[in-house]
Every structure is written in structure tokens, then in C-alpha cells.
Scaffold this motif. Structure first.
Motif, PDB file in Angstrom:
ATOM      1  N   ALA A 260      86.544 -10.435 -23.259  1.00 34.08           N
ATOM      2  CA  ALA A 260      86.942 -10.985 -21.962  1.00 34.08           C
ATOM      3  C   ALA A 260      88.120 -10.217 -21.370  1.00 34.08           C
ATOM      4  O   ALA A 260      88.220 -10.057 -20.148  1.00 34.08           O
ATOM      5  CB  ALA A 260      87.290 -12.465 -22.109  1.00 34.08           C
ATOM      6  N   ASP A 261      88.997  -9.713 -22.238  1.00 33.78           N
ATOM      7  CA  ASP A 261      90.159  -8.956 -21.765  1.00 33.78           C
ATOM      8  C   ASP A 261      89.759  -7.686 -21.018  1.00 33.78           C
ATOM      9  O   ASP A 261      90.525  -7.180 -20.196  1.00 33.78           O
ATOM     10  CB  ASP A 261      91.064  -8.580 -22.933  1.00 33.78           C
ATOM     11  N   ILE A 262      88.553  -7.160 -21.319  1.00 34.08           N
ATOM     12  CA  ILE A 262      88.105  -5.938 -20.646  1.00 34.08           C
ATOM     13  C   ILE A 262      86.881  -6.203 -19.755  1.00 34.08           C
ATOM     14  O   ILE A 262      86.190  -5.276 -19.349  1.00 34.08           O
ATOM     15  CB  ILE A 262      87.788  -4.821 -21.665  1.00 34.08           C
ATOM     16  N   GLY A 263      86.640  -7.475 -19.466  1.00 34.09           N
ATOM     17  CA  GLY A 263      85.596  -7.827 -18.511  1.00 34.09           C
ATOM     18  C   GLY A 263      84.179  -7.722 -19.034  1.00 34.09           C
ATOM     19  O   GLY A 263      83.251  -7.477 -18.260  1.00 34.09           O
ATOM     20  N   ILE A 264      84.003  -7.933 -20.344  1.00 36.89           N
ATOM     21  CA  ILE A 264      82.675  -7.845 -20.952  1.00 36.89           C
ATOM     22  C   ILE A 264      82.349  -9.183 -21.604  1.00 36.89           C
ATOM     23  O   ILE A 264      83.210  -9.817 -22.226  1.00 36.89           O
ATOM     24  CB  ILE A 264      82.621  -6.715 -22.002  1.00 36.89           C
ATOM     25  N   ASP A 265      81.101  -9.619 -21.461  1.00 36.03           N
ATOM     26  CA  ASP A 265      80.644 -10.853 -22.085  1.00 36.03           C
ATOM     27  C   ASP A 265      79.993 -10.535 -23.424  1.00 36.03           C
ATOM     28  O   ASP A 265      79.430  -9.450 -23.622  1.00 36.03           O
ATOM     29  CB  ASP A 265      79.639 -11.559 -21.167  1.00 36.03           C
ATOM     30  N   VAL A 266      80.066 -11.484 -24.354  1.00 30.57           N
ATOM     31  CA  VAL A 266      79.469 -11.252 -25.667  1.00 30.57           C
ATOM     32  C   VAL A 266      77.972 -10.960 -25.559  1.00 30.57           C
ATOM     33  O   VAL A 266      77.402 -10.232 -26.370  1.00 30.57           O
ATOM     34  CB  VAL A 266      79.748 -12.443 -26.611  1.00 30.57           C
ATOM     35  N   ASP A 267      77.328 -11.504 -24.519  1.00 32.31           N
ATOM     36  CA  ASP A 267      75.901 -11.248 -24.336  1.00 32.31           C
ATOM     37  C   ASP A 267      75.616  -9.835 -23.841  1.00 32.31           C
ATOM     38  O   ASP A 267      74.450  -9.429 -23.781  1.00 32.31           O
ATOM     39  CB  ASP A 267      75.302 -12.272 -23.368  1.00 32.31           C
ATOM     40  N   ASP A 268      76.675  -9.086 -23.493  1.00 34.34           N
ATOM     41  CA  ASP A 268      76.486  -7.688 -23.100  1.00 34.34           C
ATOM     42  C   ASP A 268      76.307  -6.777 -24.323  1.00 34.34           C
ATOM     43  O   ASP A 268      75.917  -5.612 -24.169  1.00 34.34           O
ATOM     44  CB  ASP A 268      77.688  -7.197 -22.284  1.00 34.34           C
ATOM     45  N   ILE A 269      76.597  -7.292 -25.508  1.00 34.91           N
ATOM     46  CA  ILE A 269      76.417  -6.500 -26.731  1.00 34.91           C
ATOM     47  C   ILE A 269      74.922  -6.405 -27.029  1.00 34.91           C
ATOM     48  O   ILE A 269      74.226  -7.408 -27.136  1.00 34.91           O
ATOM     49  CB  ILE A 269      77.150  -7.139 -27.925  1.00 34.91           C
ATOM     50  N   ARG A 270      74.431  -5.179 -27.186  1.00 35.64           N
ATOM     51  CA  ARG A 270      73.001  -4.958 -27.412  1.00 35.64           C
ATOM     52  C   ARG A 270      72.670  -4.621 -28.867  1.00 35.64           C
ATOM     53  O   ARG A 270      71.545  -4.835 -29.315  1.00 35.64           O
ATOM     54  CB  ARG A 270      72.502  -3.825 -26.509  1.00 35.64           C
ATOM     55  N   VAL A 271      73.644  -4.090 -29.592  1.00 29.68           N
ATOM     56  CA  VAL A 271      73.444  -3.695 -30.987  1.00 29.68           C
ATOM     57  C   VAL A 271      74.745  -3.963 -31.748  1.00 29.68           C
ATOM     58  O   VAL A 271      75.835  -3.743 -31.215  1.00 29.68           O
ATOM     59  CB  VAL A 271      73.074  -2.201 -31.116  1.00 29.68           C
ATOM     60  N   VAL A 272      74.610  -4.436 -32.980  1.00 28.44           N
ATOM     61  CA  VAL A 272      75.760  -4.612 -33.870  1.00 28.44           C
ATOM     62  C   VAL A 272      75.497  -3.819 -35.145  1.00 28.44           C
ATOM     63  O   VAL A 272      74.359  -3.736 -35.619  1.00 28.44           O
ATOM     64  CB  VAL A 272      75.978  -6.099 -34.208  1.00 28.44           C
ATOM     65  N   ALA A 273      76.547  -3.216 -35.691  1.00 28.76           N
ATOM     66  CA  ALA A 273      76.470  -2.598 -37.009  1.00 28.76           C
ATOM     67  C   ALA A 273      77.692  -3.030 -37.801  1.00 28.76           C
ATOM     68  O   ALA A 273      78.782  -3.163 -37.234  1.00 28.76           O
ATOM     69  CB  ALA A 273      76.412  -1.073 -36.910  1.00 28.76           C
ATOM     70  N   VAL A 274      77.507  -3.271 -39.087  1.00 32.00           N
ATOM     71  CA  VAL A 274      78.635  -3.643 -39.939  1.00 32.00           C
ATOM     72  C   VAL A 274      78.861  -2.556 -40.989  1.00 32.00           C
ATOM     73  O   VAL A 274      77.909  -2.046 -41.584  1.00 32.00           O
ATOM     74  CB  VAL A 274      78.423  -5.013 -40.627  1.00 32.00           C
ATOM     75  N   SER A 275      80.129  -2.222 -41.180  1.00 27.95           N
ATOM     76  CA  SER A 275      80.457  -1.251 -42.214  1.00 27.95           C
ATOM     77  C   SER A 275      80.151  -1.819 -43.587  1.00 27.95           C
ATOM     78  O   SER A 275      79.663  -1.108 -44.476  1.00 27.95           O
ATOM     79  CB  SER A 275      81.929  -0.837 -42.108  1.00 27.95           C
ATOM     80  N   HIS A 276      80.435  -3.114 -43.762  1.00 29.86           N
ATOM     81  CA  HIS A 276      80.145  -3.797 -45.017  1.00 29.86           C
ATOM     82  C   HIS A 276      80.309  -5.289 -44.784  1.00 29.86           C
ATOM     83  O   HIS A 276      80.595  -5.725 -43.657  1.00 29.86           O
ATOM     84  CB  HIS A 276      81.043  -3.282 -46.139  1.00 29.86           C
ATOM     85  N   LEU A 277      80.122  -6.083 -45.821  1.00 29.30           N
ATOM     86  CA  LEU A 277      80.030  -7.532 -45.653  1.00 29.30           C
ATOM     87  C   LEU A 277      81.275  -8.287 -46.094  1.00 29.30           C
ATOM     88  O   LEU A 277      81.213  -9.516 -46.272  1.00 29.30           O
ATOM     89  CB  LEU A 277      78.804  -8.062 -46.411  1.00 29.30           C
ATOM     90  N   HIS A 278      82.399  -7.635 -46.232  1.00 30.52           N
ATOM     91  CA  HIS A 278      83.624  -8.363 -46.535  1.00 30.52           C
ATOM     92  C   HIS A 278      83.937  -9.361 -45.430  1.00 30.52           C
ATOM     93  O   HIS A 278      83.584  -9.168 -44.262  1.00 30.52           O
ATOM     94  CB  HIS A 278      84.793  -7.399 -46.716  1.00 30.52           C
ATOM     95  N   THR A 279      84.683 -10.388 -45.812  1.00 33.15           N
ATOM     96  CA  THR A 279      84.992 -11.494 -44.905  1.00 33.15           C
ATOM     97  C   THR A 279      85.636 -11.066 -43.588  1.00 33.15           C
ATOM     98  O   THR A 279      85.434 -11.699 -42.560  1.00 33.15           O
ATOM     99  CB  THR A 279      85.920 -12.493 -45.629  1.00 33.15           C
ATOM    100  N   ASP A 280      86.416  -9.984 -43.604  1.00 26.85           N
ATOM    101  CA  ASP A 280      87.107  -9.546 -42.393  1.00 26.85           C
ATOM    102  C   ASP A 280      86.271  -8.591 -41.547  1.00 26.85           C
ATOM    103  O   ASP A 280      86.753  -8.102 -40.511  1.00 26.85           O
ATOM    104  CB  ASP A 280      88.448  -8.890 -42.736  1.00 26.85           C
TER     105      ASP A 280
END
Length: 275
Positions: free
Chosen positions: A96-116
Motif C-alpha cells: 500500500a505504501d507504493i500504491g500496489i494491491d496484494v491482488d496485483d501480485i501474479r507470482v510468488v517464490a519462496v527462498s525456503h520455508l522458515h517462519t520468517d
């Protein structure tokens, strides 16, 4: 005569700080004195491509921190303390701080599955593809208590609606974004190479994430403090591999949790792409 068509690259990079972690430096540098404590940023990387926005890593699962019973269940140690940046969801607030909605995300990648790193996947389950290494997800979903002892919380990602896109090694995530395996910190940790489009000056960056938390891990090739099923010395080889890759390409190598580098690079990208 064949025409060489150059693949488009990333057009904007925005670094997100999705929280902080107060912890002993020995978590990041093997053998560091436990009485040295750091306040490390929790990273997220937002990338604009021709196909839309791509998010690398998702921060904490806020419910596990805000609910007092869940916090005692998942964060019982006083040595490690997670810190959220605001009252809402860090990803939504940062976007929101940069004018983007979470629904604007088209792809997610995770480096790994740690809690953070995987705690925000609840925002994307059933909505977008989620890229990870196959061996990471298989380890995290294995029916035994070992992953949780290593801060991999199944509740963060055990959702049948997650559209997993699983890789067995190097993989293209989106135009200009490549995942490279850097196993050791976790069984399927991956780092990322980001290639910028010529329209924004070209070049690129290598994001180590937790293959190298701090600048000193990179510059002095120091073993990281967190690792699963490997010896500490084995965590140096991925660092060296990332350094070679960055050197070959002429790209900066950015550590994952450095409390000085992360805010400096956040400002760097803000100024570069603001123009």
C-alpha cells in the motif's frame, strides 16, 4: 538471417522490510559469540515484470505472533524474538505504501520455508503460483517433528489450495528471474538472480537470501549459523558459488538479513527506479 530476440527483464525492484528479528549473531555467523545480538530485517523482494508483479518471500505468519497462545507455542525462546512493523499484514501495508494491491501480485517464490520467509503464503493460497524447490516442500510436509525444531512451521504452508510450482534445481520463475539452488541452510533453499530490462539500464543483482545473512558471510566466506543435515563448513560452498555467479555476471551479491545493507539497498532501488 535469424533475428536474435532478447528476452525482456525486470523493470523495477522494490525491497520490502516485512519485520525484524532480534537474535544472537551466531544464528547468522557460525561460531559468533552468543552475547552479540542483532536486529535483522525480514526481507521481501518485489519485482515488476511484463507479466505483472513477482514477490520473493512473504515474511511472518502474523497470527502466530499476535495471538499470545500461539506465540508461546511457536516462539517459546527468549533468545529469538519476531517483531512486526505495524498493526496489519506487513505485505499488504508495504504494498500500500507504493500504491500496489496484494491482488496485483501474479507470482510468488519462496527462498525456503522458515517462519520468517513463508508465513505470508496464506495471502496467496489459491490465487497465484508459488515457486519453491521440491525437496524443500517435501521436507516441510514430511510427517515428523524435525522441521519445526528448525523453525519450519507446517501451519504456514500446509494448504491444499497452494499452487506449488516445484523445481529440482535451477528454474526460471518469470522473465528476468531465475532461482538457483543453494542447499544447506535448509534442504531446499534457493537464491535468485534478477536480470534488469535494457529499458531501465540493464544489469542485475543476485539475492542470496539465507545462503548468506550478512556481508561478512560473503566477504570472509564465513559459515552461516543455521543449517539442516549438513556440516557448518558445507554452507560456505553455496556462498562461493553465488560469489562466482555474481562475479561472472558483474552483479552485486546482496545478503539476506544484513541490518546495514538491506536499508541501504532499499534506498538505492528507490532512487534508481524513481527516476
Amino acid at each position: 538471417m535469424a533475428t536474435l530476440v532478447r528476452r525482456s527483464g525486470v523493470r523495477r525492484i522494490v525491497l520490502l522490510t516485512l519485520g525484524w528479528e532480534e537474535l544472537p549473531k551466531s544464528v547468522s555467523v557460525h561460531g559468533a559469540p552468543d552475547d552479540i545480538r542483532l536486529r535483522e530485517p525480514v526481507p521481501g523482494v518485489l519485482l515488476q515484470t511484463d507479466g505483472g508483479w513477482v514477490l520473493l518471500d512473504t515474511g511472518f505468519n502474523t497470527a502466530l505472533i499476535r495471538d499470545p497462545h500461539l506465540r508461546r507455542r511457536y516462539y517459546p525462546s527468549v533468545e529469538y524474538q519476531p517483531i512486526l512493523p505495524g498493526l496489519g499484514e506487513p505485505i499488504e501495508e508495504s504494498l500500500a505504501d507504493i500504491g500496489i494491491d496484494v491482488d496485483d501480485i501474479r507470482v510468488v517464490a519462496v527462498s525456503h520455508l522458515h517462519t520468517d520467509h513463508a508465513g505470508g503464503l496464506k495471502l496467496f493460497a489459491g490465487k497465484v503460483p508459488v515457486h519453491a524447490q521440491r525437496r524443500e516442500v517435501e521436507y516441510g510436509l514430511a510427517n515428523h517433528p524435525e522441521p519445526e525444531r528448525h523453525a519450519i512451521f507446517r501451519v504456514d504452508f500446509d494448504d491444499p489450495s497452494i499452487d506449488w510450482q516445484l523445481a529440482d534445481g535451477e528454474a526460471d520463475i518469470a522473465p528476468g528471474i531465475t532461482a538457483v539452488p543453494t542447499y544447506g541452510h535448509t534442504p531446499g533453499h534457493q537464491s535468485f538472480v534478477v536480470e534488469l530490462d535494457e529499458s531501465v539500464g540493464g544489469g542485475g543483482y543476485v539475492f542470496a537470501f539465507d545462503a548468506a545473512d550478512l556481508t561478512e558471510n560473503i566477504e570472509h566466506e564465513l559459515a552461516i549459523g543455521g543449517f539442516i543435515d549438513v556440516d557448518p563448513a558445507d554452507t560456505v560452498e553455496p556462498i562461493r558459488r553465488l560469489k562466482r555467479l555474481a562475479d561472472e555476471k558483474g552483479y552485486p551479491l546482496i545478503p539476506g538479513h544484513d541490518p546495514h545493507v538491506w536499508p541501504e539497498m532499499t534506498q538505492h532501488f528507490h532512487e534508481r527506479f524513481a527516476r
